[in-house]
Design an enzyme around this catalytic site. Sequence first.
Site, PDB file in Angstrom:
ATOM      1  N   GLY A 114       0.663  -4.949   0.916  1.00  0.00           N
ATOM      2  CA  GLY A 114      -0.525  -4.996   0.065  1.00  0.00           C
ATOM      3  C   GLY A 114      -0.269  -5.670  -1.274  1.00  0.00           C
ATOM      4  O   GLY A 114      -1.196  -6.214  -1.886  1.00  0.00           O
TER       5      GLY A 114
ATOM      6  N   ALA B 275       0.871  -1.180   0.000  1.00  0.00           N
ATOM      7  CA  ALA B 275       0.000   0.000   0.000  1.00  0.00           C
ATOM      8  C   ALA B 275       0.904   1.225   0.000  1.00  0.00           C
ATOM      9  O   ALA B 275       2.065   1.144   0.431  1.00  0.00           O
ATOM     10  CB  ALA B 275      -0.873  -0.017   1.240  1.00  0.00           C
TER      11      ALA B 275
HETATM   12  N1  CAA Z   1       4.601   3.191  -0.613  1.00  0.00           N
HETATM   13  C1  CAA Z   1       5.002   4.359  -1.147  1.00  0.00           C
HETATM   14  N2  CAA Z   1       6.150   4.490  -1.857  1.00  0.00           N
HETATM   15  C2  CAA Z   1       6.910   3.394  -2.021  1.00  0.00           C
HETATM   16  C3  CAA Z   1       6.562   2.148  -1.470  1.00  0.00           C
HETATM   17  C4  CAA Z   1       5.333   2.068  -0.739  1.00  0.00           C
HETATM   18  N3  CAA Z   1       4.881   0.910  -0.212  1.00  0.00           N
HETATM   19  N4  CAA Z   1       7.522   1.254  -1.770  1.00  0.00           N
HETATM   20  C5  CAA Z   1       8.454   1.929  -2.482  1.00  0.00           C
HETATM   21  N5  CAA Z   1       8.091   3.210  -2.640  1.00  0.00           N
HETATM   22  C6  CAA Z   1       8.823   4.282  -3.339  1.00  0.00           C
HETATM   23  C7  CAA Z   1      10.020   4.737  -2.548  1.00  0.00           C
HETATM   24  O1  CAA Z   1       9.641   5.677  -1.559  1.00  0.00           O
HETATM   25  C8  CAA Z   1      10.868   5.326  -3.642  1.00  0.00           C
HETATM   26  O2  CAA Z   1      10.371   6.617  -3.969  1.00  0.00           O
HETATM   27  P1  CAA Z   1      11.352   7.921  -3.960  1.00  0.00           P
HETATM   28  O3  CAA Z   1      12.346   7.596  -5.055  1.00  0.00           O
HETATM   29  O4  CAA Z   1      10.444   9.034  -4.296  1.00  0.00           O
HETATM   30  O5  CAA Z   1      11.981   7.966  -2.614  1.00  0.00           O
HETATM   31  C9  CAA Z   1      10.599   4.436  -4.826  1.00  0.00           C
HETATM   32  O6  CAA Z   1       9.369   3.757  -4.552  1.00  0.00           O
HETATM   33  C10 CAA Z   1      11.673   3.366  -5.014  1.00  0.00           C
HETATM   34  O7  CAA Z   1      11.814   2.680  -3.785  1.00  0.00           O
HETATM   35  P2  CAA Z   1      13.237   2.459  -3.053  1.00  0.00           P
HETATM   36  O8  CAA Z   1      14.164   3.567  -3.389  1.00  0.00           O
HETATM   37  O9  CAA Z   1      12.956   2.215  -1.602  1.00  0.00           O
HETATM   38  O10 CAA Z   1      13.716   1.133  -3.795  1.00  0.00           O
HETATM   39  P3  CAA Z   1      14.739   0.032  -3.250  1.00  0.00           P
HETATM   40  O11 CAA Z   1      15.046  -0.846  -4.400  1.00  0.00           O
HETATM   41  O12 CAA Z   1      15.870   0.678  -2.511  1.00  0.00           O
HETATM   42  O13 CAA Z   1      13.905  -0.796  -2.125  1.00  0.00           O
HETATM   43  C11 CAA Z   1      11.963  -1.960  -1.274  1.00  0.00           C
HETATM   44  C12 CAA Z   1      12.832  -1.593  -2.500  1.00  0.00           C
HETATM   45  C13 CAA Z   1      12.766  -2.896  -0.359  1.00  0.00           C
HETATM   46  C14 CAA Z   1      10.740  -2.691  -1.790  1.00  0.00           C
HETATM   47  C15 CAA Z   1      11.570  -0.677  -0.507  1.00  0.00           C
HETATM   48  O14 CAA Z   1      11.047   0.276  -1.433  1.00  0.00           O
HETATM   49  C16 CAA Z   1      10.548  -0.881   0.570  1.00  0.00           C
HETATM   50  O15 CAA Z   1      10.866  -1.382   1.634  1.00  0.00           O
HETATM   51  N6  CAA Z   1       9.260  -0.491   0.300  1.00  0.00           N
HETATM   52  C17 CAA Z   1       8.203  -0.547   1.276  1.00  0.00           C
HETATM   53  C18 CAA Z   1       7.716  -1.973   1.475  1.00  0.00           C
HETATM   54  C19 CAA Z   1       6.636  -1.993   2.537  1.00  0.00           C
HETATM   55  O16 CAA Z   1       6.850  -1.672   3.689  1.00  0.00           O
HETATM   56  N7  CAA Z   1       5.411  -2.388   2.121  1.00  0.00           N
HETATM   57  C20 CAA Z   1       4.275  -2.456   3.007  1.00  0.00           C
HETATM   58  C21 CAA Z   1       3.475  -1.195   2.889  1.00  0.00           C
HETATM   59  S1  CAA Z   1       2.163  -1.077   4.100  1.00  0.00           S
HETATM   60  C22 CAA Z   1       0.948  -2.084   3.503  1.00  0.00           C
HETATM   61  O17 CAA Z   1       1.055  -2.656   2.437  1.00  0.00           O
HETATM   62  C23 CAA Z   1      -0.278  -2.199   4.384  1.00  0.00           C
HETATM   63  C24 CAA Z   1      -1.239  -3.247   3.949  1.00  0.00           C
HETATM   64  O18 CAA Z   1      -1.285  -4.312   4.486  1.00  0.00           O
HETATM   65  C25 CAA Z   1      -2.183  -2.976   2.888  1.00  0.00           C
END
Ligand code: CAA
Length: 258
Positions: free
Chosen positions: A109, A66
Amino acid sequence: MIDYETIRSETRGRVGWITLHRPDALNALNTTVMREVVDAATRFDADERIGAIVLTGSEKAFAAGADIKEMADKSGLEMTMDDHFGAWARFAAVRTPVVAAVSGYALGGGCELAMMCDVILAADTARFGQPEINLGVIPGMGGTQRLLRAVGPYKAAELILTGRMMDAAEAERAGLVSRVVPAADLLDEADKTASTIAGKSLPSLYAAKAALAAAQESSLAEGLRYEKQAFAALFDTEDQKEGMAAFREKRPPHFTHR
Ligand code: CAA
């Protein structure tokens, strides 16, 4: 073809394709993505020329969860009153079989969205996880319920409590994915699987999907009663007569979805 902002939607034969397309955010699922995926899926679902749907993302990410930035400042009351993820239930409820083709990250998500699909094909590069615990929350799009049913209570607890990711091979061993394929073959394999499904009789596909859902949602006795009735009801379709006649006549069936 409808011009969506965050997804691409197209038809190939009897298969409807939905491709998540937020390359700058690893396909994070914001409200627009949710609204557009639900719109595309319900349109395909209402079209008898479509017998299966493929949902996919990019090579790097099916969906990284999400959209954290969209929800970070919300209050509990706002999350409740918007029913923030509520519309996804309409995606999970489509009658048409959905094949998820997962490459790269399927987190939070993203993993939960894949689990709303009927078949999960994973590229060998896929990584699955429920990292919400790292954000001070828990899965909110069905993860605590569907992951437990997919992989069992102990594996689900370990994944949800630690927030760690698992690779495609571990996900396959755990029963979370239907099949792992080389990343380069993922979309072809998804197309083959979805086209095979789409070649069957729609009433039997709807019945099979509903009976499988009954197995997740009810006791064995209730599920068996449901299956018995659904099986019998299919004998009122022209496709059942055609399917069984084709078997006796040693020819492929020609289904008309009636
Ligand atoms: N929401 C919003 N933006 C996100 C995102 C998310 N879930 N995941 C990645 N992005 C964005 C990053 O902020 C980044 O944007 P900026 O360049 O503007 O900073 C862009 O996508 C690229 O991401 P990274 O630079 O972080 O890429 P990476 O290769 O270094 O890392 C990753 C990849 C390990 C997947 C890392 O992006 C990450 O940990 N993402 C979040 C994963 C997460 O926590 N997901 C759960 C979300 S909560 C949820 O889903 C609730 C539910 O149950 C419905």
